[in-house]
Scaffold this motif. Structure first.
Motif, PDB file in Angstrom:
ATOM      1  N   LEU A 174      -0.428   7.138   4.114  1.00 57.44           N
ATOM      2  CA  LEU A 174       0.514   6.147   4.336  1.00 57.44           C
ATOM      3  C   LEU A 174      -0.074   4.865   3.525  1.00 57.44           C
ATOM      4  O   LEU A 174       0.447   3.972   3.035  1.00 57.44           O
ATOM      5  CB  LEU A 174       0.449   5.951   5.721  1.00 57.44           C
ATOM      6  CG  LEU A 174       1.664   4.924   6.279  1.00 57.44           C
ATOM      7  CD1 LEU A 174       2.937   5.151   5.729  1.00 57.44           C
ATOM      8  CD2 LEU A 174       1.825   5.004   7.628  1.00 57.44           C
ATOM      9  N   MET A 175      -1.508   4.805   3.644  1.00 54.19           N
ATOM     10  CA  MET A 175      -2.253   3.370   3.367  1.00 54.19           C
ATOM     11  C   MET A 175      -1.834   3.332   1.604  1.00 54.19           C
ATOM     12  O   MET A 175      -1.525   2.346   1.358  1.00 54.19           O
ATOM     13  CB  MET A 175      -3.635   3.449   3.442  1.00 54.19           C
ATOM     14  CG  MET A 175      -4.246   2.383   3.623  1.00 54.19           C
ATOM     15  SD  MET A 175      -6.244   2.722   3.829  1.00 54.19           S
ATOM     16  CE  MET A 175      -6.321   3.386   4.951  1.00 54.19           C
ATOM     17  N   GLY A 178       1.550   2.217   1.077  1.00 51.45           N
ATOM     18  CA  GLY A 178       1.872   0.951   1.175  1.00 51.45           C
ATOM     19  C   GLY A 178       1.178   0.189   0.016  1.00 51.45           C
ATOM     20  O   GLY A 178       2.061  -0.929  -0.677  1.00 51.45           O
ATOM     21  N   LEU A 179      -0.085   0.268  -0.503  1.00 50.81           N
ATOM     22  CA  LEU A 179      -0.664  -0.506  -1.649  1.00 50.81           C
ATOM     23  C   LEU A 179       0.279  -0.134  -2.816  1.00 50.81           C
ATOM     24  O   LEU A 179       0.414  -1.113  -3.660  1.00 50.81           O
ATOM     25  CB  LEU A 179      -1.999   0.150  -1.835  1.00 50.81           C
ATOM     26  CG  LEU A 179      -3.004  -0.331  -0.358  1.00 50.81           C
ATOM     27  CD1 LEU A 179      -4.410   0.316  -0.852  1.00 50.81           C
ATOM     28  CD2 LEU A 179      -2.967  -1.837  -0.549  1.00 50.81           C
ATOM     29  N   TYR A 181       3.397   0.348  -3.153  1.00 47.35           N
ATOM     30  CA  TYR A 181       4.777  -0.455  -3.076  1.00 47.35           C
ATOM     31  C   TYR A 181       4.412  -1.986  -3.318  1.00 47.35           C
ATOM     32  O   TYR A 181       4.835  -2.528  -4.323  1.00 47.35           O
ATOM     33  CB  TYR A 181       5.126  -0.208  -1.841  1.00 47.35           C
ATOM     34  CG  TYR A 181       6.209  -1.160  -1.314  1.00 47.35           C
ATOM     35  CD1 TYR A 181       7.486  -1.162  -2.355  1.00 47.35           C
ATOM     36  CD2 TYR A 181       6.247  -2.269  -0.537  1.00 47.35           C
ATOM     37  CE1 TYR A 181       8.533  -2.028  -2.094  1.00 47.35           C
ATOM     38  CE2 TYR A 181       7.257  -3.142  -0.368  1.00 47.35           C
ATOM     39  CZ  TYR A 181       8.340  -3.005  -1.129  1.00 47.35           C
ATOM     40  OH  TYR A 181       9.471  -3.925  -0.895  1.00 47.35           O
ATOM     41  N   GLY A 182       3.019  -2.276  -2.830  1.00 50.99           N
ATOM     42  CA  GLY A 182       2.546  -3.752  -3.089  1.00 50.99           C
ATOM     43  C   GLY A 182       2.382  -3.882  -4.659  1.00 50.99           C
ATOM     44  O   GLY A 182       2.389  -4.980  -4.922  1.00 50.99           O
ATOM     45  N   LEU A 187       9.333   2.387  -4.548  1.00 47.29           N
ATOM     46  CA  LEU A 187       8.938   3.842  -4.134  1.00 47.29           C
ATOM     47  C   LEU A 187       9.416   5.126  -4.732  1.00 47.29           C
ATOM     48  O   LEU A 187       8.930   6.159  -4.779  1.00 47.29           O
ATOM     49  CB  LEU A 187       9.369   3.872  -2.586  1.00 47.29           C
ATOM     50  CG  LEU A 187       8.727   2.879  -1.528  1.00 47.29           C
ATOM     51  CD1 LEU A 187       9.200   2.792  -0.326  1.00 47.29           C
ATOM     52  CD2 LEU A 187       7.168   2.967  -1.462  1.00 47.29           C
TER      53      LEU A 187
END
Lengths: 507, 134, 131
Positions: A174-175, A178-179, A181-182, A187
């Motif tokens: 998940l981390m 998220g990164l 995506y940043g 996605l």
């Protein structure tokens, strides 16, 4: 086309839902579950032939265009994995009608089993990294339930070990999502692949890659995060252990192959050696762990780990032959490993135990079981003319061609040690004199047929792949070429669409 | 604002790691929930922190206004929370079962899954704790 | 351990109250905060409160069907809501019958989510408490 594309998801989902509705009628769940498995296999075969003819099949869920909505992408590799998933679903659904079926079904085996298949099929079909995370979780929760199905003391213990490591693994995933995506502002796997080479902060992208490698590696049980697998798999009931051994770790391998050929392919010089070292360490630790054990299920569990190493060689080398070898190896391994677990269940019925010290004399008592054991066992070790030989041959030849001599040498040596473990099982369980205490467990004729039929079918399939390799090799090579053709994948999914991106992001 | 988020995520992660190091499983589970929260905050930060206008489409419009916050991280976090809730609930169930069936929540007192070495070499695990599970 | 008289008396009342509230949340989820998931959780909270007051067996009787069956029906509803889209724009594309009132296939989907959540949350909690 749209219906065919979602069929591998809808069929297990509906089967799981229907069997859950019939919670209090286990006798009705069983035929329903079997029908669902056959339908899944049929739809997957249809998908494979469609993907072979038309190239990657793409579907947008909810009518949202590619980078914004959830995309399903079935290329050859996905389709091959779906077919093998369907095959395993059928084999295990039949096998699960064997001894202990009534208790298992009362505890909710059928809905959980089909939820697991749903998660696996979803992970193979999706073209979106967050969606991949969701399917991983569907699979994970179903596998939790299946693992502790009988609520025995050792299952609770094994289950806790399995849960503890997997919970942390999902957070790493998940981390990383998220990164990612940043960094990229999207996605969709194809869209990420499109913008990834142009990102300024390549260091951060590589860090995300390492995070993903940890997350998928924990799923695939690679060195050094494999401890959960031999701590848990041998406690599960046999059909559950067989489907876990066949599919769960391979979803991790699939994710590694997919993500690292698509998103991080431009950085292969950085990831290749890392994956190569991990692959070698995984092969060696797995096979050495197996050598020290005297329980059939634990030996087989450690061999899963060892074989995962071979499948990673493709990502380490990134040549078409190496990736084709990985694909062929995954297919061969799923069939063979599931079959060995099924045979371990039959050995327990015939010999009364899983412990090699308490087994013996099975060759004299059941020569057919002995022959059926030899096919997958020797195939696992890589003896010609069985399927494992061709998998190992492709992997090692790719290693030699890429001048990765250490990798090829380790792969060869590990094959030899695998043979040692298989001969150990053979000597102890089949060849040795029958110990006084060994007694077969009585079972009905129906249960015996349900146990032996899938074993026989999978052994025949192993022989077929071994003797008639041509089409399977051609399929693997085509899948590998498609995997390495990133532009083709991006073009198939996105067409000419451009993304919006994030402020301060890539665009 | 970003640096404040980074500090908060760091503190949460540190606390979670501390909990992971505990000897009993309920604390490890609390650590998992805290780490999950840290990761959710990370996703929110990854989607850029700016507008705090709710991402709702007003009744008479057909699209979000430019002032609205980025809805995608919120959707991701919502999904992650639901999944984390399911995982935590299952893990909690398993811990409760472990207390009832094995009589302990300490991993080092569990030897059940050790298979072929356990029966002779090790004593039966912690029978003294069994009575409060009855 | 017997729950107090107050808890036992209030349990059915709270459950009866939780149902209309959960339906309200389900329906208004179309254009406002709310929806199947939250509504389902509210209804499940009612079931859980009932189980706390009257015991696990009473709550199981209250549900009438096993929680797994609720999940199954919910999932089937959600899948069914996506099927019309298969023939058109894509699976799970939603269609509106009366957009002003939020009536459409999306409501069927949300009802499916609602039932699934009620089933799952009750199943988890009922497994956790002892009868």
């Amino acid at each position: 086309m749209q219906i065919l594309l979602v069929a591998p998801l809808l069929i297990p989902l509906c089967t799981a839902a229907l069997t859950a509705i019939l919670w209090s009628r286990p006798d009705l769940q069983r035929p329903l579950g079997l029908a669902g498995a056959w339908l899944l296999l049929g739809s997957a075969v249809a998908l494979l032939s469609a993907a072979w003819e038309h190239g990657p099949l793409v579907g947008q869920m909810g009518g949202w265009a590619a980078p914004y909505g959830i995309t399903l992408v079935i290329d050859l590799f996905s389709a091959i994995m779906l077919v093998i998933t369907g095959l395993m679903a059928v084999a295990v659904a039949i096998y699960a009608m064997g001894p202990g079926a009534v208790e298992r079904d009362k505890a909710g085996f059928q809905p959980l089993f089909h939820s697991l298949i749903l998660g696996v099929a979803g992970a193979f079909s999706t073209g979106d990294i967050f969606n991949l995370y969701v399917w991983f979780e569907v699979m994970l929760i179903a596998s939790f339930g299946l693992l502790v199905l009988d609520r025995t003391r050792e299952q609770i213990d094994g289950g806790l070990r399995y849960v503890a490591l997997n919970l942390v693994g999902t957070l790493f995933f998940l981390m990383a999502v998220g990164l990612l995506y940043g960094l990229t502002g999207t996605l969709n796997l194809a869209d990420i692949a499109r913008v990834a080479p142009d990102i300024e902060n390549q260091g951060a992208l590589a860090a995300v890659g390492v995070l993903l490698l940890i997350a998928f590696g924990a799923k695939a049980a690679v060195f050094p995060i494999f401890n959960w697998l031999p701590a848990a798999y041998h406690t599960a009931s046999m059909p559950v252990a067989a489907i876990f051994a066949a599919l769960l770790t391979k979803v991790g391998v699939y994710a590694i192959i997919r993500v690292f050929t698509l998103i991080f392919a431009h950085d292969a010089a950085f990831f290749g050696p890392i994956v190569g070292v991990i692959a070698m360490a995984t092969m060696v630790t797995g096979v050495l762990g197996a050598a020290s054990h005297y329980d059939v299920r634990r030996i087989l569990s450690f061999h899963i780990i060892s074989q995962i190493g071979y499948m990673l060689v493709g990502v380490a080398l990134m040549t078409p032959l190496a990736i084709a070898g990985s694909v062929l190896y995954v297919v061969h391994h799923i069939i063979v490993k599931a079959n060995l677990f099924l045979i371990a269940g039959a050995m327990r019925q015939e010999g009364g135990s899983f412990a090699l010290r308490r087994l013996g004399g099975l060759w004299a008592a059941k020569p057919i079981l002995g022959l059926l054991f030899l096919v997958p066992a020797l195939s696992l070790a890589g003896l010609p003319p069985l399927s494992g030989f061709w998998g190992k041959f492709a992997v090692i030849r790719a290693g030699l061609e890429a001048e990765a001599y250490v990798l090829a040498g380790v792969a060869l040596a590990v094959g030899l040690l695998t043979l040692y473990s298989m001969i150990k099982i053979w000597n102890e369980a089949f060849w040795k004199m029958k110990p006084e205490a060994a007694k077969s467990i009585p079972w009905t004729r129906r249960e015996r047929v349900a146990t032996y039929a899938p074993i026989l079918a999978l052994a025949a399939l192993t022989l077929t792949i071994g003797l008639w390799t041509e089409p399977f090799a051609a399929l693997s090579l085509a899948a590998a070429e498609e995997l390495l053709d990133r532009q083709g994948y991006i073009q198939a999914v996105l067409g000419s669409v451009q993304t919006a991106g994030l402020p301060g992001g890539a665009e | 604002m970003e640096s404040l988020f980074a500090i908060a995520i760091g503190i949460l992660t540190a606390a979670a790691v501390y909990m992971f190091l505990a000897r009993d499983l309920p604390r490890v589970l609390i650590g998992f929930i805290m780490l999950g929260t840290a990761v959710n905050m990370l996703i929110l930060a990854a989607g850029r922190i700016g507008s705090i206008v709710p991402a709702l489409v007003a009744g008479n419009e057909s699209a979000l206004t430019a002032a609205a916050a980025n809805p995608l991280p919120q959707a991701l976090i919502l999904t992650a929370i639901v999944i984390g809730f399911g995982l935590a609930a299952f893990a909690l169930m398993l811990i409760v079962k472990s207390q009832r069936i094995l009589g302990t929540v300490m991993p080092e007192e569990m030897q059940e899954a050790e298979g072929d070495v356990a029966p002779q070499a090790l004593p039966a695990p912690a029978p003294a704790r069994r009575k409060d599970a009855a | 351990m017997m729950p107090s008289l107050i808890l036992r008396t209030m349990a059915p009342l709270v459950f009866a109250l939780s149902l209309p509230v959960s339906f309200f949340i389900l329906i208004q989820g179309h254009n406002n905060p709310g929806g199947g998931f939250v509504g389902g959780l509210v209804a499940a909270a009612g079931v859980i409160f009932y189980a706390l007051g009257r015991g696990r067996d009473a709550a199981t009787d209250l549900l009438r069907v096993p929680p797994a069956t609720l999940c199954g029906v919910g999932i089937l509803l959600a899948v069914a809501s996506g099927v019309p889209g298969l023939l058109g724009a894509g699976f799970l594309t939603h269609d509106w019958w009366a957009p002003a009132y939020g009536l459409g296939t999306a409501l069927i989907f949300d009802t499916g989510v609602y039932l699934t959540v009620v089933g799952t949350a009750s199943a988890i909690f009922l497994a956790l408490i002892r009868s």
